[in-house]
Scaffold this motif. Structure first.
Motif, PDB file in Angstrom:
ATOM      1  N   ASP A  82      -2.005   8.743   8.436  1.00 13.74           N
ATOM      2  CA  ASP A  82      -0.566   8.612   8.256  1.00 13.74           C
ATOM      3  C   ASP A  82       0.148   9.685   9.088  1.00 13.74           C
ATOM      4  OD1 ASP A  82      -0.636  11.021   6.800  1.00 13.74           O
ATOM      5  OD2 ASP A  82      -0.316  10.068   4.854  1.00 13.74           O
ATOM      6  N   LYS A  83       1.456   9.746   8.999  1.00  7.07           N
ATOM      7  CA  LYS A  83       2.238  10.678   9.812  1.00  7.07           C
ATOM      8  C   LYS A  83       1.934  12.134   9.499  1.00  7.07           C
ATOM      9  CE  LYS A  83       5.928   7.387  10.486  1.00  7.07           C
ATOM     10  NZ  LYS A  83       7.273   6.964  10.143  1.00  7.07           N
ATOM     11  N   LEU A  84       1.363  12.395   8.311  1.00  4.90           N
ATOM     12  CA  LEU A  84       1.047  13.760   7.910  1.00  4.90           C
ATOM     13  C   LEU A  84      -0.415  14.132   8.193  1.00  4.90           C
ATOM     14  CD1 LEU A  84       2.987  13.877   4.512  1.00  4.90           C
ATOM     15  CD2 LEU A  84       3.725  14.732   6.748  1.00  4.90           C
ATOM     16  N   GLY A  85      -1.134  13.237   8.886  1.00  2.67           N
ATOM     17  CA  GLY A  85      -2.523  13.518   9.227  1.00  2.67           C
ATOM     18  C   GLY A  85      -3.498  13.298   8.084  1.00  2.67           C
ATOM     19  N   ARG A  86      -3.117  12.436   7.144  1.00  2.00           N
ATOM     20  CA  ARG A  86      -3.965  12.158   5.995  1.00  2.00           C
ATOM     21  C   ARG A  86      -4.604  10.775   6.132  1.00  2.00           C
ATOM     22  NH1 ARG A  86       0.587  12.872   1.462  1.00  2.00           N
ATOM     23  NH2 ARG A  86       1.308  11.156   2.750  1.00  2.00           N
ATOM     24  N   ILE A  87      -5.763  10.639   5.511  1.00  2.00           N
ATOM     25  CA  ILE A  87      -6.373   9.325   5.340  1.00  2.00           C
ATOM     26  C   ILE A  87      -6.396   9.037   3.848  1.00  2.00           C
ATOM     27  CG2 ILE A  87      -7.732   9.281   7.453  1.00  2.00           C
ATOM     28  CD1 ILE A  87     -10.177  10.144   5.804  1.00  2.00           C
ATOM     29  N   ASN A  88      -6.417   7.749   3.509  1.00  2.86           N
ATOM     30  CA  ASN A  88      -6.455   7.341   2.117  1.00  2.86           C
ATOM     31  C   ASN A  88      -7.863   6.851   1.807  1.00  2.86           C
ATOM     32  OD1 ASN A  88      -6.157   6.190  -0.399  1.00  2.86           O
ATOM     33  ND2 ASN A  88      -4.082   5.502   0.024  1.00  2.86           N
ATOM     34  N   ILE A  89      -8.568   7.606   0.991  1.00  3.22           N
ATOM     35  CA  ILE A  89      -9.942   7.261   0.623  1.00  3.22           C
ATOM     36  C   ILE A  89      -9.894   6.324  -0.583  1.00  3.22           C
ATOM     37  CG2 ILE A  89     -12.187   8.190  -0.047  1.00  3.22           C
ATOM     38  CD1 ILE A  89     -11.580   9.951   2.215  1.00  3.22           C
ATOM     39  N   PRO A  90     -10.443   5.121  -0.464  1.00  4.03           N
ATOM     40  CA  PRO A  90     -10.409   4.181  -1.591  1.00  4.03           C
ATOM     41  C   PRO A  90     -11.105   4.750  -2.833  1.00  4.03           C
ATOM     42  CG  PRO A  90     -11.108   3.084   0.419  1.00  4.03           C
ATOM     43  CD  PRO A  90     -11.084   4.549   0.712  1.00  4.03           C
ATOM     44  N   LEU A  91     -10.650   4.307  -3.991  1.00  2.00           N
ATOM     45  CA  LEU A  91     -11.174   4.790  -5.263  1.00  2.00           C
ATOM     46  C   LEU A  91     -12.694   4.638  -5.355  1.00  2.00           C
ATOM     47  CD1 LEU A  91     -10.680   5.939  -8.078  1.00  2.00           C
ATOM     48  CD2 LEU A  91     -10.229   3.596  -8.862  1.00  2.00           C
TER      49      LEU A  91
END
Length: 142
Positions: A82-91
């Motif tokens: 995302d714009k903040l350099g984060r990834i979303n790790i699925p549950l």
């Protein structure tokens, strides 16, 4: 090449900031899957393609190979930054890696490993005591 150790918190939505030094080498997205010893493995697109191709060369007539491929690929997912350099790790992967709050992001050469902080600390402490022995025995692995 990924090197270093960083501690970051994963939020309740599964978002984790990847250190800028590592993120620069990742491109726009990464692949996250099960790693060894309880961690998650994060690959660049090219790294994932290489890893996947190595899996496809294994002899699929062996049940252990089929099981391993299923365990690695069934929960693998691609994650965009995302714009903040984060990834979303699925549950489902957060549960695999026992990731709840503080995580350790470890550079492992061709990929990044994501560890529960307590699991990493125990792994590191247990193995650091045998560093010289492990180093000497690596040549015997070929």
């Amino acid at each position: 090449m990924f090197i270093g150790e960083y501690r970051h918190n994963i939020d309740t939505k599964g978002r984790l900031s990847i250190p800028a030094k590592m993120r620069l080498e990742c491109g726009e997205k990464v692949y996250v899957t099960r790693g060894n010893e309880g961690c998650l493995a994060i690959y660049t697109v090219e790294g994932w393609e290489n890893y996947y191709q190595s899996l496809m060369t294994l002899p699929k007539r062996k049940a252990e190979v089929r099981t391993f491929i299923r365990l690695v690929t069934s929960r693998a997912t691609d994650c965009e930054f995302d714009k903040l350099g984060r990834i979303n790790i699925p549950l489902v992967l957060r549960k695999e890696g026992n990731l709840e709050k503080e995580c350790v992001i470890v550079g492992a050469g061709d990929h990044i490993e994501l560890w529960n902080s307590e699991t990493w600390d125990h792994f590191y402490d247990d193995n650091m005591d045998h560093f010289d022995e492990i180093s000497e025995n690596i040549d015997d692995l070929d």
